[in-house]
Design a protein around this motif. Structure first.
Motif, PDB file in Angstrom:
ATOM      1  N   UNK A  90       0.709  -1.285  -0.216  1.00  0.00           N
ATOM      2  CA  UNK A  90      -0.023  -0.137  -0.022  1.00  0.00           C
ATOM      3  C   UNK A  90       0.753   1.171   0.066  1.00  0.00           C
ATOM      4  N   UNK A  91       0.309   2.333  -0.612  1.00  0.00           N
ATOM      5  CA  UNK A  91       1.056   3.635  -0.898  1.00  0.00           C
ATOM      6  C   UNK A  91       0.027   4.628  -1.181  1.00  0.00           C
ATOM      7  N   UNK A  92       0.447   5.705  -0.799  1.00  0.00           N
ATOM      8  CA  UNK A  92      -0.288   6.978  -1.269  1.00  0.00           C
ATOM      9  C   UNK A  92       0.477   7.923  -2.040  1.00  0.00           C
ATOM     10  N   UNK A  93       0.106   8.666  -3.091  1.00  0.00           N
ATOM     11  CA  UNK A  93       0.703   9.587  -3.980  1.00  0.00           C
ATOM     12  C   UNK A  93       0.056  10.837  -4.158  1.00  0.00           C
ATOM     13  N   UNK A  94       0.359  12.103  -4.029  1.00  0.00           N
ATOM     14  CA  UNK A  94      -0.567  13.287  -4.157  1.00  0.00           C
ATOM     15  C   UNK A  94       0.304  14.222  -4.931  1.00  0.00           C
ATOM     16  N   UNK A  95      -0.265  14.966  -5.795  1.00  0.00           N
ATOM     17  CA  UNK A  95       0.510  15.864  -6.657  1.00  0.00           C
ATOM     18  C   UNK A  95      -0.484  17.262  -6.446  1.00  0.00           C
ATOM     19  N   UNK A  96       0.315  18.490  -5.928  1.00  0.00           N
ATOM     20  CA  UNK A  96      -0.385  19.752  -5.547  1.00  0.00           C
ATOM     21  C   UNK A  96       0.153  20.450  -6.730  1.00  0.00           C
ATOM     22  N   UNK A  97      -0.777  21.240  -7.432  1.00  0.00           N
ATOM     23  CA  UNK A  97      -0.114  22.322  -8.362  1.00  0.00           C
ATOM     24  C   UNK A  97      -1.007  23.759  -7.758  1.00  0.00           C
ATOM     25  N   UNK A  98       0.069  24.698  -7.623  1.00  0.00           N
ATOM     26  CA  UNK A  98      -0.760  25.843  -6.864  1.00  0.00           C
ATOM     27  C   UNK A  98       0.599  26.999  -6.932  1.00  0.00           C
ATOM     28  N   UNK A  99       0.163  28.138  -6.268  1.00  0.00           N
ATOM     29  CA  UNK A  99       0.946  29.367  -6.353  1.00  0.00           C
ATOM     30  C   UNK A  99       1.623  29.497  -4.900  1.00  0.00           C
ATOM     31  N   UNK A 100       2.798  29.566  -4.971  1.00  0.00           N
ATOM     32  CA  UNK A 100       3.840  29.743  -3.753  1.00  0.00           C
ATOM     33  C   UNK A 100       3.526  28.586  -2.761  1.00  0.00           C
ATOM     34  N   UNK A 101       3.705  27.349  -3.328  1.00  0.00           N
ATOM     35  CA  UNK A 101       3.593  26.154  -2.294  1.00  0.00           C
ATOM     36  C   UNK A 101       4.927  26.207  -1.495  1.00  0.00           C
ATOM     37  N   UNK A 102       4.696  25.566  -0.177  1.00  0.00           N
ATOM     38  CA  UNK A 102       5.855  25.332   0.601  1.00  0.00           C
ATOM     39  C   UNK A 102       5.773  23.748   0.828  1.00  0.00           C
ATOM     40  N   UNK A 103       6.844  23.238  -0.058  1.00  0.00           N
ATOM     41  CA  UNK A 103       6.790  21.866   0.164  1.00  0.00           C
ATOM     42  C   UNK A 103       6.817  21.413   1.678  1.00  0.00           C
ATOM     43  N   UNK A 104       7.806  21.861   2.455  1.00  0.00           N
ATOM     44  CA  UNK A 104       8.023  21.473   3.836  1.00  0.00           C
ATOM     45  C   UNK A 104       6.958  21.446   4.558  1.00  0.00           C
ATOM     46  N   UNK A 105       5.979  22.840   4.465  1.00  0.00           N
ATOM     47  CA  UNK A 105       4.831  22.616   5.084  1.00  0.00           C
ATOM     48  C   UNK A 105       3.871  21.677   4.587  1.00  0.00           C
ATOM     49  N   UNK A 106       3.696  21.330   3.610  1.00  0.00           N
ATOM     50  CA  UNK A 106       2.781  20.180   2.732  1.00  0.00           C
ATOM     51  C   UNK A 106       3.094  19.017   3.524  1.00  0.00           C
ATOM     52  N   UNK A 107       4.623  18.667   3.025  1.00  0.00           N
ATOM     53  CA  UNK A 107       4.788  17.387   3.873  1.00  0.00           C
ATOM     54  C   UNK A 107       4.704  17.154   5.353  1.00  0.00           C
ATOM     55  N   UNK A 108       4.998  18.217   5.923  1.00  0.00           N
ATOM     56  CA  UNK A 108       4.756  18.234   7.757  1.00  0.00           C
ATOM     57  C   UNK A 108       3.100  17.806   7.940  1.00  0.00           C
ATOM     58  N   UNK A 109       2.449  18.522   7.268  1.00  0.00           N
ATOM     59  CA  UNK A 109       1.018  18.394   7.624  1.00  0.00           C
ATOM     60  C   UNK A 109       0.394  16.932   7.074  1.00  0.00           C
ATOM     61  N   UNK A 110       0.940  16.397   6.120  1.00  0.00           N
ATOM     62  CA  UNK A 110       0.378  15.337   5.383  1.00  0.00           C
ATOM     63  C   UNK A 110       0.810  14.120   6.166  1.00  0.00           C
ATOM     64  N   UNK A 111       2.031  14.062   6.677  1.00  0.00           N
ATOM     65  CA  UNK A 111       2.544  13.078   7.753  1.00  0.00           C
ATOM     66  C   UNK A 111       1.823  12.871   8.880  1.00  0.00           C
ATOM     67  N   UNK A 112       1.343  14.099   9.329  1.00  0.00           N
ATOM     68  CA  UNK A 112       0.382  13.789  10.810  1.00  0.00           C
ATOM     69  C   UNK A 112      -0.775  13.182  10.314  1.00  0.00           C
ATOM     70  N   UNK A 113      -1.333  13.011   9.157  1.00  0.00           N
ATOM     71  CA  UNK A 113      -2.617  12.542   8.785  1.00  0.00           C
ATOM     72  C   UNK A 113      -2.354  10.908   8.629  1.00  0.00           C
ATOM     73  N   UNK A 114      -1.151  10.439   8.648  1.00  0.00           N
ATOM     74  CA  UNK A 114      -1.019   8.976   8.310  1.00  0.00           C
ATOM     75  C   UNK A 114      -1.521   8.235   9.422  1.00  0.00           C
ATOM     76  N   UNK A 115      -2.120   6.968   9.337  1.00  0.00           N
ATOM     77  CA  UNK A 115      -2.817   6.301  10.312  1.00  0.00           C
ATOM     78  C   UNK A 115      -1.819   5.557  11.115  1.00  0.00           C
TER      79      UNK A 115
END
Length: 336
Positions: A311-336
């Motif tokens: 099992x895996x999850x893959x996400x792609x974000x397209x947007x303006x002024x994205x913060x990779x570090x912030x997105x990754x930190x938030x997503x890791x907190x949502x793991x089961x």
């Protein structure tokens, strides 16, 4: 049995890029289809006047059996007016205004339950003006949004620029919209290009583009001729402010945490997050879930069964002024 949903092709692009020329090309290329066409406005450069057979209440009937009307303020009313007519249609073409962000139109087909029962988005097509594209990208955020939201980009008027310059523009556009297919055209000629029935919003297409993006080795740029796609799991950085970020996670996400976070994230960032695609694995579920978001709305579709696959999850974000570090930190907190 539920009625088959009508496919919708949304045509976007800045003023003078060739959107209406593309509409006329599509009508000519597909005589077998009965189009309903929603134009931003009618004027001297609109649908070929020779095709208009009759007109009433801002709805034009064309001699080839198609229907055409203007894009009014009440979009839902416009759709209901088309559906209420005796003349049937099997494909809806929507030409958005050249100076506007098309995400509101896309959002209506994702978030509107009544619309979803009758329509499905086939693809978003952007017509880009090769002559003025570079200046427009610098000056107009709407132009960059139009590119970022597109599944298919027609770099039009390439006959008016040097081939090396057209190649450079293609690479720049691919940085802004890395999962889109890009074709050079002149006079919106699409004789050799499949614009319709691409099913770009289907579960299978979203899964394929997400896997391709996240699996790419950033040290080697993939460059394909017609169409051309450049994919990279790391940040797509250019002189503009739109980037793409891809993330891969092993294991499962907590579906409740993910849903709540994503709902709030999209709501508070709807002006800067243009599109999100993903393949998700959730705890205590047997199937993959395909995720797709535009503007402030998102949807899940059930994918294939995981079976014995890791099992895996893959996400792609397209947007303006994205913060990779912030997105990754938030997503890791949502793991089961």
């Amino acid at each position: 049995m539920k009625p088959q949903r009508i496919p919708v092709t949304i045509i976007t692009g800045f003023l003078g890029a060739g959107k209406t020329s593309l509409l006329n090309r599509l009508i000519s290329k597909h005589p077998e289809k009965r189009f309903a066409i929603i134009e931003n406005e009618f004027g001297e450069t609109g649908i070929d006047g020779a095709l208009i057979a009759s007109a009433s209440n801002d709805i034009f009937e064309l001699s080839n059996g198609c229907i055409c009307c203007s894009l009014g303020e009440d979009f839902l009313f416009t759709l209901e007016s088309l559906l209420g007519r005796s003349a049937e249609f099997d494909h809806l073409l929507i030409e958005t205004t050249g100076i506007a962000d098309p995400s509101s139109i896309i959002d209506a087909f994702i978030s509107g339950e009544s619309i979803q029962t009758r329509f499905r988005i086939d693809s978003v097509v952007c017509v880009a003006d090769a002559v003025n594209m570079e200046d427009l990208m610098d000056e107009q955020l709407e132009v960059r949004k139009q590119l970022a939201l597109a599944d298919l980009i027609l770099l039009n008027k390439t006959d008016s620029v040097h081939s090396d310059y057209a190649e450079s523009l293609t690479e720049t556009i691919a940085q802004i919209s890395p999962m889109a297919k890009i074709f050079p055209t002149s006079f919106a000629n699409i004789d050799e290009i499949n614009v319709l029935d691409t099913n770009s919003y289907s579960c299978e297409a979203i899964e394929k583009s997400t896997l391709t993006f996240c699996a790419f080795d950033g040290s080697k740029a993939i460059v394909q001729k017609e169409p051309k796609m450049i994919m990279n799991p790391a940040t797509k950085t250019n002189r503009h402010d739109i980037t793409s970020e891809g993330f891969s996670f092993s294991g499962n996400f907590d579906v409740n945490k993910f849903g709540l976070w994503m709902q709030n994230f999209l709501y508070f960032n709807k002006e800067t997050i243009f599109r999100v695609k993903g393949i998700m694995s959730f705890e205590n579920t047997a199937d993959q879930f395909i995720f797709h978001a535009v503007r402030g709305s998102f949807m899940f579709e059930v994918g294939k069964e995981w079976k014995d696959e890791t099992r895996f999850s893959k996400l792609v974000f397209i947007g303006k002024d994205l913060s990779r570090t912030e997105l990754e930190t938030n997503l890791k907190q949502l793991l089961a």
